[in-house]
Write an enzyme that holds these catalytic residues in place. Structure first.
Site, PDB file in Angstrom:
ATOM      1  N   LYS A 277     -10.572  21.606  77.043  1.00 24.49           N
ATOM      2  CA  LYS A 277      -9.443  20.672  77.377  1.00 24.49           C
ATOM      3  C   LYS A 277      -9.104  20.038  76.459  1.00 24.49           C
ATOM      4  O   LYS A 277      -7.686  19.931  76.673  1.00 24.49           O
ATOM      5  CB  LYS A 277     -10.412  19.908  78.775  1.00 24.49           C
ATOM      6  CG  LYS A 277     -11.150  20.310  79.702  1.00 24.49           C
ATOM      7  CD  LYS A 277     -10.822  20.744  81.091  1.00 24.49           C
ATOM      8  CE  LYS A 277      -9.305  19.230  81.343  1.00 24.49           C
ATOM      9  NZ  LYS A 277      -8.469  20.157  82.166  1.00 24.49           N
TER      10      LYS A 277
ATOM     11  N   THR B 258      -9.457  14.685  80.683  1.00 26.30           N
ATOM     12  CA  THR B 258     -11.117  14.104  80.338  1.00 26.30           C
ATOM     13  C   THR B 258     -11.416  13.463  79.546  1.00 26.30           C
ATOM     14  O   THR B 258     -11.114  13.580  78.680  1.00 26.30           O
ATOM     15  CB  THR B 258     -12.084  15.540  80.728  1.00 26.30           C
ATOM     16  OG1 THR B 258     -13.615  14.937  80.559  1.00 26.30           O
ATOM     17  CG2 THR B 258     -12.280  16.113  79.772  1.00 26.30           C
ATOM     18  N   ASP B 259     -11.862  12.072  79.858  1.00 22.25           N
ATOM     19  CA  ASP B 259     -12.576  11.768  78.735  1.00 22.25           C
ATOM     20  C   ASP B 259     -13.620  12.061  77.697  1.00 22.25           C
ATOM     21  O   ASP B 259     -13.898  12.004  76.821  1.00 22.25           O
ATOM     22  CB  ASP B 259     -12.797  10.069  79.583  1.00 22.25           C
ATOM     23  CG  ASP B 259     -14.510  10.481  79.752  1.00 22.25           C
ATOM     24  OD1 ASP B 259     -15.340  11.711  80.518  1.00 22.25           O
ATOM     25  OD2 ASP B 259     -15.208  10.013  80.414  1.00 22.25           O
ATOM     26  N   GLU B 260     -14.664  13.181  78.303  1.00 21.66           N
ATOM     27  CA  GLU B 260     -15.012  14.036  77.413  1.00 21.66           C
ATOM     28  C   GLU B 260     -14.649  14.700  76.148  1.00 21.66           C
ATOM     29  O   GLU B 260     -15.032  15.184  75.198  1.00 21.66           O
ATOM     30  CB  GLU B 260     -15.431  15.366  78.153  1.00 21.66           C
ATOM     31  CG  GLU B 260     -16.147  15.196  79.256  1.00 21.66           C
ATOM     32  CD  GLU B 260     -17.254  15.676  79.947  1.00 21.66           C
ATOM     33  OE1 GLU B 260     -17.659  17.077  79.543  1.00 21.66           O
ATOM     34  OE2 GLU B 260     -17.579  15.140  80.987  1.00 21.66           O
TER      35      GLU B 260
ATOM     36  N   TYR C 230     -16.691  23.580  76.736  1.00 26.52           N
ATOM     37  CA  TYR C 230     -15.627  22.525  77.989  1.00 26.52           C
ATOM     38  C   TYR C 230     -14.786  21.686  77.184  1.00 26.52           C
ATOM     39  O   TYR C 230     -13.412  21.521  77.632  1.00 26.52           O
ATOM     40  CB  TYR C 230     -16.327  22.085  79.104  1.00 26.52           C
ATOM     41  CG  TYR C 230     -15.774  21.110  80.166  1.00 26.52           C
ATOM     42  CD1 TYR C 230     -14.613  21.750  81.365  1.00 26.52           C
ATOM     43  CD2 TYR C 230     -15.833  19.681  80.108  1.00 26.52           C
ATOM     44  CE1 TYR C 230     -13.706  20.740  82.214  1.00 26.52           C
ATOM     45  CE2 TYR C 230     -15.237  19.080  81.103  1.00 26.52           C
ATOM     46  CZ  TYR C 230     -14.203  19.331  81.703  1.00 26.52           C
ATOM     47  OH  TYR C 230     -13.341  18.339  82.616  1.00 26.52           O
TER      48      TYR C 230
HETATM   49  P1  NAD Z   1     -12.872  21.717  90.725  1.00 30.88           P
HETATM   50  O1  NAD Z   1     -13.724  22.955  89.625  1.00 30.88           O
HETATM   51  O2  NAD Z   1     -13.572  21.120  91.550  1.00 30.88           O
HETATM   52  O3  NAD Z   1     -11.824  22.841  90.745  1.00 30.88           O
HETATM   53  C1  NAD Z   1     -11.376  23.527  89.979  1.00 30.88           C
HETATM   54  C2  NAD Z   1      -9.818  24.072  91.212  1.00 30.88           C
HETATM   55  O4  NAD Z   1      -9.214  24.645  89.936  1.00 30.88           O
HETATM   56  C3  NAD Z   1     -10.963  25.169  91.838  1.00 30.88           C
HETATM   57  O5  NAD Z   1     -10.192  25.153  92.875  1.00 30.88           O
HETATM   58  C4  NAD Z   1     -10.344  26.349  90.830  1.00 30.88           C
HETATM   59  O6  NAD Z   1     -10.253  27.617  92.438  1.00 30.88           O
HETATM   60  C5  NAD Z   1      -9.805  26.652  90.366  1.00 30.88           C
HETATM   61  N1  NAD Z   1      -8.600  27.479  89.622  1.00 30.88           N
HETATM   62  C6  NAD Z   1      -9.813  27.486  88.707  1.00 30.88           C
HETATM   63  N2  NAD Z   1      -9.563  28.476  87.779  1.00 30.88           N
HETATM   64  C7  NAD Z   1      -8.209  28.795  88.158  1.00 30.88           C
HETATM   65  C8  NAD Z   1      -6.428  29.618  88.384  1.00 30.88           C
HETATM   66  N3  NAD Z   1      -6.869  30.256  86.363  1.00 30.88           N
HETATM   67  N4  NAD Z   1      -5.676  29.425  88.690  1.00 30.88           N
HETATM   68  C9  NAD Z   1      -5.396  28.425  89.409  1.00 30.88           C
HETATM   69  N5  NAD Z   1      -6.840  28.026  89.901  1.00 30.88           N
HETATM   70  C10 NAD Z   1      -7.890  28.115  89.402  1.00 30.88           C
HETATM   71  O7  NAD Z   1     -12.480  21.014  89.053  1.00 30.88           O
HETATM   72  P2  NAD Z   1     -12.442  19.120  89.949  1.00 30.88           P
HETATM   73  O8  NAD Z   1     -13.515  18.355  89.271  1.00 30.88           O
HETATM   74  O9  NAD Z   1     -11.810  19.097  91.040  1.00 30.88           O
HETATM   75  O10 NAD Z   1     -11.877  19.084  88.146  1.00 30.88           O
HETATM   76  C11 NAD Z   1     -10.443  19.255  88.323  1.00 30.88           C
HETATM   77  C12 NAD Z   1      -9.531  18.621  87.128  1.00 30.88           C
HETATM   78  O11 NAD Z   1      -9.746  17.587  85.948  1.00 30.88           O
HETATM   79  C13 NAD Z   1      -9.709  20.005  85.865  1.00 30.88           C
HETATM   80  O12 NAD Z   1      -9.375  19.793  85.456  1.00 30.88           O
HETATM   81  C14 NAD Z   1     -10.877  18.594  84.975  1.00 30.88           C
HETATM   82  O13 NAD Z   1     -10.914  19.464  83.832  1.00 30.88           O
HETATM   83  C15 NAD Z   1     -11.057  17.158  85.435  1.00 30.88           C
HETATM   84  N6  NAD Z   1     -11.212  15.985  85.499  1.00 30.88           N
HETATM   85  C16 NAD Z   1     -12.499  16.477  86.099  1.00 30.88           C
HETATM   86  C17 NAD Z   1     -12.858  15.085  86.175  1.00 30.88           C
HETATM   87  C18 NAD Z   1     -14.745  15.683  87.181  1.00 30.88           C
HETATM   88  O14 NAD Z   1     -15.673  14.739  87.448  1.00 30.88           O
HETATM   89  N7  NAD Z   1     -14.458  16.440  87.746  1.00 30.88           N
HETATM   90  C19 NAD Z   1     -13.499  14.532  84.798  1.00 30.88           C
HETATM   91  C20 NAD Z   1     -11.796  14.205  84.946  1.00 30.88           C
HETATM   92  C21 NAD Z   1     -11.135  15.270  84.348  1.00 30.88           C
HETATM   93  P1  TYD Z   2     -21.338  16.813  85.382  1.00 35.86           P
HETATM   94  O1  TYD Z   2     -22.086  16.635  86.436  1.00 35.86           O
HETATM   95  O2  TYD Z   2     -22.421  18.097  84.489  1.00 35.86           O
HETATM   96  O3  TYD Z   2     -21.024  16.470  84.605  1.00 35.86           O
HETATM   97  P2  TYD Z   2     -20.730  16.118  83.083  1.00 35.86           P
HETATM   98  O4  TYD Z   2     -21.503  16.926  82.318  1.00 35.86           O
HETATM   99  O5  TYD Z   2     -19.285  16.551  83.117  1.00 35.86           O
HETATM  100  O6  TYD Z   2     -20.799  14.384  82.184  1.00 35.86           O
HETATM  101  O7  TYD Z   2     -23.170  15.371  84.450  1.00 35.86           O
HETATM  102  C1  TYD Z   2     -23.273  14.671  84.352  1.00 35.86           C
HETATM  103  C2  TYD Z   2     -24.212  14.337  84.274  1.00 35.86           C
HETATM  104  O8  TYD Z   2     -25.435  14.450  84.694  1.00 35.86           O
HETATM  105  C3  TYD Z   2     -24.888  14.989  82.943  1.00 35.86           C
HETATM  106  O9  TYD Z   2     -25.219  13.684  81.623  1.00 35.86           O
HETATM  107  C4  TYD Z   2     -25.610  15.625  82.650  1.00 35.86           C
HETATM  108  C5  TYD Z   2     -26.920  14.773  83.652  1.00 35.86           C
HETATM  109  N1  TYD Z   2     -26.981  16.186  84.804  1.00 35.86           N
HETATM  110  C6  TYD Z   2     -28.463  16.382  84.516  1.00 35.86           C
HETATM  111  O10 TYD Z   2     -29.538  15.175  84.426  1.00 35.86           O
HETATM  112  N2  TYD Z   2     -28.668  17.204  85.557  1.00 35.86           N
HETATM  113  C7  TYD Z   2     -28.630  17.612  86.130  1.00 35.86           C
HETATM  114  O11 TYD Z   2     -29.329  18.961  86.918  1.00 35.86           O
HETATM  115  C8  TYD Z   2     -26.680  18.182  86.018  1.00 35.86           C
HETATM  116  C9  TYD Z   2     -25.936  18.942  86.955  1.00 35.86           C
HETATM  117  C10 TYD Z   2     -26.271  17.090  85.023  1.00 35.86           C
END
Ligand code: NAD
Ligand code: TYD
Length: 340
Positions: A158, A128-130, A154
């Site tokens: 990562k 992630t970019d975070e 988190y």
């Molecule tokens: P999500 O929370 O929707 O899904 C995570 C999945 O991982 C779930 O299906 C969960 O059951 C599974 N999981 C958790 N622990 C596990 C374990 N111990 N063994 C097997 N499976 C397990 O997450 P997402 O938003 O789909 O993110 C997927 C990946 O992308 C993550 O690694 C996250 O860090 C990365 N990512 C997400 C975003 C975003 O905006 N959502 C952005 C950049 C990177």
């Molecule tokens: P989020 O979807 O939790 O992603 P991330 O923290 O990984 O960027 O949140 C996106 C942005 O929205 C973040 O700046 C936090 C803000 N946020 C709110 O203002 N209210 C909310 O209820 C949530 C879940 C997030």
């Protein structure tokens, strides 16, 4: 036929990636391993239930369980591993970091050990970019060579995983890539995250909780664009390299939520400013010139169309939402928002 093991394939991005693979690249066998935590939802892939097992198969499996994963990877003759499995919600990591350290760091290392032992062709770590930390409003966007300065448990978990992945390339010559993407949105996203949370609350005429002043900026990418980029990195990424993936769509949380309200035809009076998230990163912005130049990738979906499509999807899939918003989720929501 080559085979891809997708870990975390029942989650938001993992399930979109499997939809993308099975619909767009039909010459792969896809093995989905997921531990089905609160975020894993088999309904995301319901249309592939009962599918030909030579093409798609699911195993309930913890990525921390080396022996179980080893058996699956061996028996299924896996060529590639794409690791999506993780604990992913920043607010939950503030509430309880322990599981983030276990799954995101130790789980990744366990998967790497399997990949190393069975000499798989490529390991892709979905990061992630975070991990780069936070930008000020006028700072240039993140590039791949920046030092890692994660601010939440988190993002720290990562970043730690990224460093371990790097070490397996440097020390053991394991072919790896790390992708660092900005905030995703689209179908099948669990409603604790900003966009589906706001859509769901607005549809039900409930308050929309915005942390702090709402001036924090995120870069948003439509999940299908992310999936396409991951596939290109899998096929053509240079081993050992990191690729940033961005959506070209920076917007403040407040403006984003106002846009959603416009699309849904709901009033701005639903917005409620609440106590800020501790350590809340101010801004993320991604420089994705590297993947653009090397792999000819750029995002196709602009945020206006992407948000409209996403709202439409949630309106048309209210059953999906209703199933997810169970007692456990409602308890979580109450706990998270009561103190704000
Ligand atoms: P999500 O929370 O929707 O899904 C995570 C999945 O991982 C779930 O299906 C969960 O059951 C599974 N999981 C958790 N622990 C596990 C374990 N111990 N063994 C097997 N499976 C397990 O997450 P997402 O938003 O789909 O993110 C997927 C990946 O992308 C993550 O690694 C996250 O860090 C990365 N990512 C997400 C975003 C975003 O905006 N959502 C952005 C950049 C990177
Ligand atoms: P989020 O979807 O939790 O992603 P991330 O923290 O990984 O960027 O949140 C996106 C942005 O929205 C973040 O700046 C936090 C803000 N946020 C709110 O203002 N209210 C909310 O209820 C949530 C879940 C997030």
């Amino acid at each position: 036929m080559e085979s891809i093991l997708v870990s975390g394939g029942m989650g938001f991005i993992g399930s979109n990636f499997i939809h993308y693979l099975l619909k767009t690249h039909k010459n792969y066998k896809v093995i989905n391993v997921d531990y089905l935590t609160y975020a894993g939802n088999p309904e995301n892939l319901i249309e592939f239930e009962g599918f030909d097992e030579k093409i798609y198969k699911f195993y309930k499996c913890d990525i921390c369980d080396f022996n179980h994963i080893l058996k699956v990877v061996k028996n299924e003759n896996i060529d590639y591993i794409v690791n999506f499995a993780a604990e992913t919600h920043v607010d939950r990591s503030i509430d309880n970091p322990d599981i983030f350290i276990k799954t995101n760091i130790l789980g990744t290392q366990s998967l790497l050990n399997v990949a190393k032992k069975l000499k798989i062709k490529k390991f892709i770590q979905i990061s992630t970019d975070e991990v780069y930390g936070s930008l000020n409003f006028k700072d240039p966007a993140f590039t791949e060579d920046l030092p890692l300065k994660p601010n939440s448990p988190y993002s720290a978990s990562k970043a730690s995983a990224d460093l371990i992945v790097r070490s397996y390339f440097k020390t053991f010559n394991l072919p790896v890539n790390i992708t660092r993407c900005s905030n995703n949105y689209g179908p099948y996203q669990f409603p604790e995250k900003l966009i589906p949370l706001m859509i769901n609350n607005a549809m039900n005429n409930q308050e929309l909780p915005i942390y702090g002043t709402g001036q924090n900026i995120r870069d948003w990418i439509f999940v299908e664009d992310h999936c396409e980029a991951i596939f290109l990195v899998l096929k053509h990424g240079i081993p050992g390299e990191i690729y940033n993936i961005g959506g070209n769509s920076e917007i403040s949380n407040l403006d984003l939520v106002k846009n959603l309200l416009l699309i849904l035809n709901k009033p701005e009076t639903l917005i409620k400013f609440v106590k800020d998230r501790p350590g809340h990163d101010l801004r993320y912005a991604i420089n994705f010139k590297k993947i653009k130049n090397e792999l000819s990738w750029e995002p196709k979906t602009n945020i206006e169309d992407g948000l409209k499509n996403t709202v439409q999807w949630y309106l048309q899939n209210q059953d999906w939402l209703e199933h997810i918003i169970n007692e456990e989720y409602l308890k979580y929501y109450e706990k998270m928002y009561k103190y704000r």
